[in-house]
Design a protein around this motif. Structure first.
Motif, mmCIF file in Angstrom:
data_model
loop_
_atom_site.group_PDB
_atom_site.id
_atom_site.type_symbol
_atom_site.label_atom_id
_atom_site.label_comp_id
_atom_site.label_asym_id
_atom_site.label_seq_id
_atom_site.Cartn_x
_atom_site.Cartn_y
_atom_site.Cartn_z
ATOM 1 N N GLY A 510 0.800 -1.224 0.000
ATOM 2 C CA GLY A 510 0.000 0.000 0.000
ATOM 3 C C GLY A 510 0.828 1.267 0.000
ATOM 4 N N TYR A 511 2.122 1.148 0.305
ATOM 5 C CA TYR A 511 2.996 2.326 0.320
ATOM 6 C C TYR A 511 3.544 2.660 -1.066
ATOM 7 C CZ TYR A 511 3.287 1.705 5.441
ATOM 8 O OH TYR A 511 3.013 1.585 6.773
ATOM 9 N N ASP A 512 3.436 1.712 -1.989
ATOM 10 C CA ASP A 512 4.033 1.904 -3.304
ATOM 11 C C ASP A 512 3.223 2.897 -4.135
ATOM 12 O OD1 ASP A 512 4.731 1.184 -6.228
ATOM 13 O OD2 ASP A 512 6.188 0.015 -5.056
ATOM 14 N N ASP A 513 3.923 3.771 -4.851
ATOM 15 C CA ASP A 513 3.253 4.776 -5.687
ATOM 16 C C ASP A 513 2.380 4.144 -6.772
ATOM 17 O OD1 ASP A 513 4.389 6.819 -4.246
ATOM 18 O OD2 ASP A 513 6.070 7.120 -5.624
ATOM 19 N N SER A 514 2.774 2.954 -7.207
ATOM 20 C CA SER A 514 2.008 2.295 -8.269
ATOM 21 C C SER A 514 0.590 1.946 -7.798
ATOM 22 C CB SER A 514 2.721 1.025 -8.738
ATOM 23 O OG SER A 514 2.822 0.092 -7.676
ATOM 24 N N TRP A 515 0.412 1.747 -6.470
ATOM 25 C CA TRP A 515 -0.913 1.423 -5.945
ATOM 26 C C TRP A 515 -1.872 2.600 -6.108
ATOM 27 C CZ3 TRP A 515 -4.934 -1.073 -5.426
ATOM 28 C CH2 TRP A 515 -5.896 -0.860 -4.444
ATOM 29 N N VAL A 516 -1.361 3.808 -5.995
ATOM 30 C CA VAL A 516 -2.212 4.990 -6.170
ATOM 31 C C VAL A 516 -2.806 5.001 -7.576
ATOM 32 C CG1 VAL A 516 -2.298 7.507 -6.140
ATOM 33 C CG2 VAL A 516 -0.871 6.295 -4.476
ATOM 34 N N LYS A 517 -1.958 4.686 -8.565
ATOM 35 C CA LYS A 517 -2.424 4.653 -9.960
ATOM 36 C C LYS A 517 -3.385 3.490 -10.183
ATOM 37 C CE LYS A 517 1.870 6.728 -11.609
ATOM 38 N NZ LYS A 517 3.122 6.507 -12.361
ATOM 39 N N GLU A 518 -3.047 2.346 -9.599
ATOM 40 C CA GLU A 518 -3.894 1.171 -9.748
ATOM 41 C C GLU A 518 -5.259 1.392 -9.098
ATOM 42 O OE1 GLU A 518 -5.515 -2.549 -10.423
ATOM 43 O OE2 GLU A 518 -3.800 -1.571 -11.389
ATOM 44 N N ALA A 519 -5.255 2.009 -7.916
ATOM 45 C CA ALA A 519 -6.509 2.283 -7.212
ATOM 46 C C ALA A 519 -7.392 3.218 -8.025
ATOM 47 C CB ALA A 519 -6.213 2.888 -5.842
ATOM 48 N N GLU A 520 -6.771 4.180 -8.674
ATOM 49 C CA GLU A 520 -7.530 5.118 -9.523
ATOM 50 C C GLU A 520 -8.177 4.367 -10.681
ATOM 51 O OE1 GLU A 520 -6.910 9.406 -11.827
ATOM 52 O OE2 GLU A 520 -5.188 8.363 -10.958
ATOM 53 N N LYS A 521 -7.448 3.422 -11.268
ATOM 54 C CA LYS A 521 -8.002 2.607 -12.357
ATOM 55 C C LYS A 521 -9.196 1.787 -11.872
ATOM 56 C CE LYS A 521 -3.774 1.856 -15.060
ATOM 57 N NZ LYS A 521 -2.775 0.845 -15.467
ATOM 58 N N ARG A 522 -9.102 1.329 -10.631
ATOM 59 C CA ARG A 522 -10.184 0.510 -10.071
ATOM 60 C C ARG A 522 -11.392 1.352 -9.654
ATOM 61 N NH1 ARG A 522 -7.624 -4.206 -6.146
ATOM 62 N NH2 ARG A 522 -5.797 -4.728 -7.407
ATOM 63 N N GLY A 523 -11.231 2.658 -9.656
ATOM 64 C CA GLY A 523 -12.336 3.531 -9.267
ATOM 65 C C GLY A 523 -12.478 3.711 -7.774
ATOM 66 N N LEU A 524 -11.382 3.514 -7.039
ATOM 67 C CA LEU A 524 -11.417 3.680 -5.590
ATOM 68 C C LEU A 524 -11.163 5.128 -5.207
ATOM 69 C CD1 LEU A 524 -9.377 0.527 -4.467
ATOM 70 C CD2 LEU A 524 -11.833 0.730 -4.891
ATOM 71 N N TYR A 525 -11.719 5.533 -4.085
ATOM 72 C CA TYR A 525 -11.522 6.891 -3.584
ATOM 73 C C TYR A 525 -10.083 7.084 -3.101
ATOM 74 C CZ TYR A 525 -16.545 8.038 -3.297
ATOM 75 O OH TYR A 525 -17.856 8.321 -3.571
#
Length: 701
Positions: A510-525
Motif C-alpha cells: 500500500g505504500y508503493d506509488d504504483s498502488w495509487v495509480k492502480e486504485a484510480e483505475k479501479r475507481g477507488l476513492y
C-alpha cells in the motif's frame, strides 16, 4: 504470588459485585437488560442505585457523576455528592434511581453543530447499563449516553449503541438461515484497540509551547539519530518506562481493563499498549479511560504522554489499530474461518458482506478516521494510505478466486516452519503473511482497521463499520429469506458479490506509488485530507443507510459534518497562531541575537587583526541573515493567511473554511517551518529557544 487477580476490577460495579449485592430478582432483571436489551424498569433502577451507592461509599467515594462522551472526542463529567441535608442540620448519604438513570448537563456548552443554541441549554444524560459503573479518583462514574432536549444524539456512545443493535438484528436474520444457530438470539461486535503513544520528560515538554498548545511539534530539525537503525521496535524497555507501564497496568486492571501487551514501537520514545478484546461499547469506554490514565500515570513519573497522531516530523506517528470481529451470544466468532474455510459457507457469506460494505462505503470508512492530526499519518509510508482497500491474504484470496472461476479450491496442508535449528520446537506456518500497509486487513479471525488516529475515540469508526455491515447483511437476508433453493442461491449470492466487489481487495504494498495509480483505475476513492473526505458524509447513499437503521438522522449527520469541519479549522488555527507566537517572540529574536554575535565577532577580529580570517563568521552571518529574512517574510505570509481564513469563516460555510485552512494556512505553516528548521541546524544550542528533537526523543533515559 499473584498480585493481579485480587485487584482486577476492584473499582468496578461489575457482574460479580451486582450478583453479591442485588436481590436475586433485581439481578435477573438487570441482566436481561444488559444481555438481552430488555427495557429497564424504574423499580429496578432504584434498588441498583442504592446498592451502587453503598458499594461506592465503602470504596471511599463521596461523589457520583454521569460520565459521558460528547462530540469533543474526550469524556465529560460533573460531580455531585451523595449528601442530602436532614432536619437536624446534618446530612445522610443518598442516591436515587432517578439520579442513576438521568442527569441534566448544559447541552449548549458542548459541540452540537447547530442542533442547540446557547439559549436552548437543556440536555440529558441517560444511564447505559451495558457498561459497568466504576470508581475513579474517589468518584462513582456512571457511563451514560448524552442527548439534546429534542432527542438528537450529542455524543459518541448513543450512535454506537444504535449501530450495535442494528448489526445484531441483521446478523441474527442471516444466522437463522443456517443450521446450528437455533440458540443464537443476539450478536455483538468486539474490539481490541491497540494504543500507540510517546513518552517525553516533563522538563523538556514544559519548554515547548507547541507541544503544550497543540500536542505536536510545529518546528524541529531532524535529530542525527531517529528510527533508521530499527533498534527501538521491540527493544529493551527502559527501567523508567517499565515502571510507568507497571503503574499503568495496575490502574487499568483495577478498572477492569484487560491490558495485555506492551512494547516499544518503531520511533524513539514511542510505545504501545494492547488490550484483550471486549464488546465494542465497553472497549470504547475502556479506551477513553486508558488514554486518560496514560496521561495521569505519566505525570506521576515526571513524564508527559503524547497521544497526538504526529508529535514529531521525520519519525513514525501513532495510530490505534481497531481489531474488529463479530460474535454470537453462544460464543461463536463469525469471522473464524475454521479448518476448512472453503467449505464454511456461513463464514464466506459474512466475509462477502464485509467486502461489499467496505467497497460500497469506502468514503464513510475514510471519514470515520478523518482529523487534522491523522492527516499527517495517512499515506506517509508509516501508516496505511488514505485509499481504502482490504487485505485477505493468500488463502482466502485463493478461495474467492476459485469460487469466481468455478474451479475446486486446491487446499494446502499447513506447513511446518523450517528454521534449520534442531533444538527449536516445530510449529505450523500460518497460511498467509501479514500486510502492515493495508488499511483493513484480515488477520486470522478478525479485521484490523489500521487507519484510526491515536488521539481519537474508536466510537466513530465502529459506528460506521457496524452500520454498513448491517446494511449488507440486511440485503443478504432479504434475498435468502425468499429462497426456495438455499444452497444454490447462497452460492450465486457469494459469487455475485465477489465479482462485483473484488476491486476493493488488494494484497500488495500500500505504500508503493504504483498502488495509487492502480486504485484510480479501479475507481477507488483517494481522499487525501479531512476537508476532502467530510462532504461525503452527506451523500445520499450515506444518509440513507444511517437513517434506515436509526443510527443517525439527517440532522445528526449534518451536525457532525459541521462539528468536524469547525474542529479541523480550529485546530489548524491554533497551530498557526502558536507558530506565529513562537516565531515572533522567540525564534526571530534568537536569530537576531545570533546574527549580532557573529557581526560583533567579525568586527572584533578585524579590529584586533586586520588580516584575521573571518570567512566562517561572514558565511554564517550571511546564512543567518538570509534565513531570518525568509522566516520574517513567511511569518508575515502566515499572518495574512490566518486573517483571510477568519474572514472566510465569517461567511458561515464550515466546509469552505476548512478547505481554506488546508490549502492556504497549512501550506503557509509548512513554508515557515522549512525556514525555521534550517536555521535551527546552524544556530548554537545555547541560543536556540527550545529543546531540540534529540532532547525530546531521547529525554527519557
Amino acid at each position: 504470588m499473584d498480585e493481579v487477580t485480587p485487584i482486577f476490577g476492584e473499582n468496578v460495579f461489575n457482574e460479580t459485585v451486582m450478583k453479591a449485592r442485588l436481590p436475586k430478582e433485581t439481578y435477573k432483571q438487570l441482566m436481561k437488560t444488559i444481555e438481552g436489551g430488555e427495557k429497564l424498569d424504574a423499580s429496578v433502577a432504584t434498588v441498583v442505585a442504592n446498592a451502587m451507592k453503598d458499594w461506592a461509599i465503602e470504596k471511599g467515594a463521596t461523589h457520583f457523576t454521569h460520565w459521558f462522551q460528547p462530540l469533543t472526542g474526550i469524556t465529560a463529567e460533573k460531580h455531585d455528592s451523595f449528601i442530602t441535608p436532614t432536619s437536624d442540620g446534618k446530612v445522610i448519604m443518598e442516591f436515587s434511581g432517578k439520579e442513576l438513570v438521568q442527569g441534566e448537563p448544559d447541552a449548549s456548552s458542548f459541540p452540537s453543530g447547530g442542533i442547540r443554541a446557547t439559549f436552548e441549554a437543556r440536555g440529558y444524560t441517560a444511564w447505559d447499563p451495558t457498561s459497568y459503573a466504576f470508581i475513579k479518583d474517589g468518584t462513582l462514574c456512571i457511563p451514560t449516553a448524552f442527548c439534546s432536549y429534542t432527542g438528537e444524539a450529542l455524543d459518541k456512545k448513543t450512535p454506537l449503541l444504535r449501530s450495535m443493535q442494528a448489526i445484531s438484528k441483521q446478523a441474527v436474520r442471516v444466522l437463522k438461515l443456517f443450521e446450528g444457530n437455533e440458540a443464537v438470539t443476539s450478536v455483538k461486535t468486539t474490539v481490541g484497540p491497540e494504543q500507540e503513544y510517546f513518552l517525553v520528560d516533563k522538563s523538556v515538554y514544559d519548554k515547548r509551547e507547541d507541544l503544550i498548545y497543540t500536542g505536536r511539534t510545529l518546528f524541529g530539525a531532524k535529530a542525527p539519530k531517529g528510527q533508521e537503525l530499527e533498534d527501538h521496535y521491540f527493544g529493551m524497555i527502559k527501567p523508567r518506562v517499565q515502571e510507568f507501564m507497571k503503574d499503568l497496568n495496575r490502574e487499568l486492571w483495577k478498572l477492569g481493563i484487560l491490558a495485555k501487551t506492551e512494547h516499544n514501537e518503531v520511533a524513539p520514545a514511542q510505545h504501545e499498549l494492547a488490550p484483550i478484546f471486549s464488546t465494542t461499547n465497553m472497549a470504547c469506554d475502556h479506551n477513553q479511560l486508558t488514554m486518560e490514565m496514560m496521561r495521569k500515570v505519566a505525570a506521576r513519573h515526571g513524564m508527559v504522554c503524547l497521544l497526538h497522531e504526529k508529535p514529531f516530523a521525520g519519525v513514525n506517528g501513532s495510530g490505534k489499530h481497531n481489531n474488529w470481529s463479530i460474535s454470537t451470544n453462544t460464543g461463536k466468532n463469525l469471522l473464524d474461518p475454521g479448518a476448512t474455510p472453503d467449505q464454511n459457507a456461513q463464514f464466506l457469506l459474512f466475509l462477502c458482506a464485509i467486502i461489499k460494505a467496505v467497497d460500497e462505503y469506502q468514503d464513510l470508512l475514510r471519514i470515520s478516521v478523518a482529523s487534522a492530526g491523522n492527516d499527517h499519518r495517512l499515506g506517509a509510508n508509516e501508516a496505511p494510505p488514505a485509499i481504502i482497500s482490504i487485505f485477505l491474504g493468500d488463502e482466502l484470496s485463493a478461495i474467492l478466486d476459485s469460487i469466481e472461476k468455478g474451479v475446486p479450491y486446491g487446499k494446502h496442508e499447513k506447513e511446518k516452519m523450517q528454521i534449520g535449528v534442531t533444538v527449536l520446537p516445530d510449529f505450523n506456518k500460518d497460511t498467509t503473511d501479514r500486510n502492515r500497509t493495508s488499511p483493513f486487513a484480515f488477520t486470522g479471525n478478525k479485521f484490523e482497521f489500521r487507519m484510526l488516529g491515536s488521539n481519537e475515540s474508536i466510537a466513530c469508526a465502529n459506528v460506521f463499520l457496524n452500520t454498513v455491515v448491517a446494511e449488507e447483511l440486511s440485503q443478504f437476508a432479504d434475498i435468502l429469506e425468499k429462497s426456495v433453493n438455499f444452497k444454490s442461491d447462497l452460492h450465486d449470492l457469494i459469487l455475485k458479490t465477489i465479482k462485483e466487489h473484488k476491486r476493493i481487495i488488494f494484497n500488495g504494498n500500500g505504500y508503493d506509488d504504483s498502488w495509487v495509480k492502480e486504485a484510480e483505475k479501479r475507481g477507488l476513492y483517494n481522499l487525501k485530507s479531512t476537508p476532502e473526505a467530510l462532504p461525503h458524509i452527506l451523500d445520499e447513499k450515506n444518509v440513507k443507510v444511517f437513517e434506515k437503521f436509526g443510527v443517525y438522522s439527517k440532522v445528526e449527520l449534518t451536525s457532525r459534518f459541521e462539528i468536524h469541519n469547525e474542529n479541523y479549522s480550529k485546530i489548524i488555527n491554533i497551530e498557526a497562531e502558536t507558530m506565529l507566537e513562537m516565531a515572533n517572540k522567540f525564534i526571530l529574536p534568537a536569530a537576531s541575537k545570533y546574527a549580532n554575535k557573529l557581526a560583533e565577532t567579525i568586527g572584533l577580529k578585524k579590529a584586533a587583526c586586520g588580516e584575521c580570517d573571518a570567512t566562517y563568521e561572514s558565511s554564517m552571518l550571511k546564512k543567518v541573515s538570509c534565513l531570518t529574512s525568509c522566516i520574517y517574510s513567511k511569518t508575515e505570509k502566515l499572518e495574512s493567511e490566518v486573517l483571510e481564513a477568519k474572514k472566510t469563516a465569517e461567511a458561515g460555510d464550515s466546509s469552505k473554511t476548512a478547505f481554506f485552512y488546508r490549502e492556504h494556512v497549512f501550506a503557509a505553516m509548512n513554508e515557515l517551518r522549512a525556514c525555521v528548521d534550517e536555521l535551527e541546524t546552524i544556530t548554537p544550542k545555547e541560543l536556540w529557544p527550545f529543546p531540540s528533537y534529540g532532547d525530546l526523543l531521547f529525554s527519557v533515559r
